[in-house]
Scaffold this active site. Sequence first.
Site, PDB file in Angstrom:
ATOM      1  N   GLY A  10       0.282  -0.990  -0.242  1.00 45.90           N
ATOM      2  CA  GLY A  10       0.381  -0.068  -0.210  1.00 45.90           C
ATOM      3  C   GLY A  10       0.622   1.429  -0.251  1.00 45.90           C
ATOM      4  O   GLY A  10       0.451   2.335   0.374  1.00 45.90           O
ATOM      5  N   ALA A  11       2.352   1.354  -0.864  1.00 44.39           N
ATOM      6  CA  ALA A  11       2.727   2.309  -0.786  1.00 44.39           C
ATOM      7  C   ALA A  11       2.345   3.402  -2.335  1.00 44.39           C
ATOM      8  O   ALA A  11       3.191   4.514  -2.721  1.00 44.39           O
ATOM      9  CB  ALA A  11       4.587   1.742  -1.420  1.00 44.39           C
ATOM     10  N   TYR A 161     -13.327  -2.886  11.820  1.00 48.81           N
ATOM     11  CA  TYR A 161     -11.347  -2.184  12.440  1.00 48.81           C
ATOM     12  C   TYR A 161     -10.451  -2.121  13.851  1.00 48.81           C
ATOM     13  O   TYR A 161      -9.847  -2.510  13.176  1.00 48.81           O
ATOM     14  CB  TYR A 161     -11.338  -0.470  11.243  1.00 48.81           C
ATOM     15  CG  TYR A 161     -10.481  -0.182  11.332  1.00 48.81           C
ATOM     16  CD1 TYR A 161     -10.147  -0.624   9.905  1.00 48.81           C
ATOM     17  CD2 TYR A 161      -9.647   0.890  12.371  1.00 48.81           C
ATOM     18  CE1 TYR A 161      -8.788   0.863   9.865  1.00 48.81           C
ATOM     19  CE2 TYR A 161      -8.422   1.009  11.614  1.00 48.81           C
ATOM     20  CZ  TYR A 161      -8.135   1.323  10.707  1.00 48.81           C
ATOM     21  OH  TYR A 161      -6.701   2.155  10.093  1.00 48.81           O
TER      22      TYR A 161
END
Length: 258
Positions: A10-11, A161
């Site tokens: 997730g960069a 979450y």
Amino acid sequence: MATKSALVTGASRGIGRGIAIELARTGCRVAINYAGNLDAAQKALALVKTAGGDGFVVQGDVAVAVDRERLVRETVARFGRIDLLVNNAGVAPKVRADVLEAGEESFDRLFAINLKGPYFLSQLVARQMLQQERDGEGFRGRIVNITSISVYTASINRGDYCMVKAGLAMMTKLFADRLANDGINVYEIRPGVIATDMTGGVKEKYDKLILEQGITPIRRWGKPEDIGRAVRAISEDRFPFSTGAVFDVDGGFHLHRL
Ligand code: NAP
């Protein structure tokens, strides 16, 4: 010491991009993983190069086994090794729903991306790191998990979450214990409220909480580079006698105050 090689999930955007840029400042090579946003990933790569690093972009859904295998394979093919894995990719629920109403679809999505993905990716990368060690490269691997203040903060409108982040905190302990004797240290970084696309939709709410009500002793939003600098310190091996450690990068949110 050879140039370090990192895989950051997730960069393409937000915190992951901030991490990639900070690593690049040390000359690190970074595999910039993204899920679907190629433009953002290419922008991240350009910023990495400007910061003094190098790397490549690699699409892959961390929730999918064949994608995880490909991420590791391509990173090793490009760099020959992985010195650092940063499990950063993560999603929030598409719709916030009370724990009495929340559905299974969101639960399954969050568990797959935010917990199953990092768990099995860490497994693959740890095996790769152990192999590198056996190959006699004088190697010390590092794994960093990006969790959240949600590890210990109950938000009743996004219970899924909170639960996956709590699971990720335990995952840090498990891998830290398992790998300590192999010279592979594992860390948890626990961000507070950071200005990214993820928090874009709740900006007004958090502006009030942070700037007016002082929910964090340090009255500002966190920035991706705040997290990036913590990862960079780990990558530079500033904490060789710590593993399973938690770094609160949250403006002091975790303090109990009276
Ligand atoms: P963001 O701005 O929404 O960026 C999410 C990143 O994850 C993007 O690069 C996205 O790729 C990638 N991604 C999403 N699903 C993926 C998947 N299935 N496989 C691979 N990559 C995937 O989020 P962020 O705020 O930077 O958050 C990053 C991490 O920090 C998350 O784990 C989040 O839970 C955690 N965190 C955030 C905050 C905060 O306040 N922002 C606070 C605490 C913890 P694409 O660009 O291709 O979509």
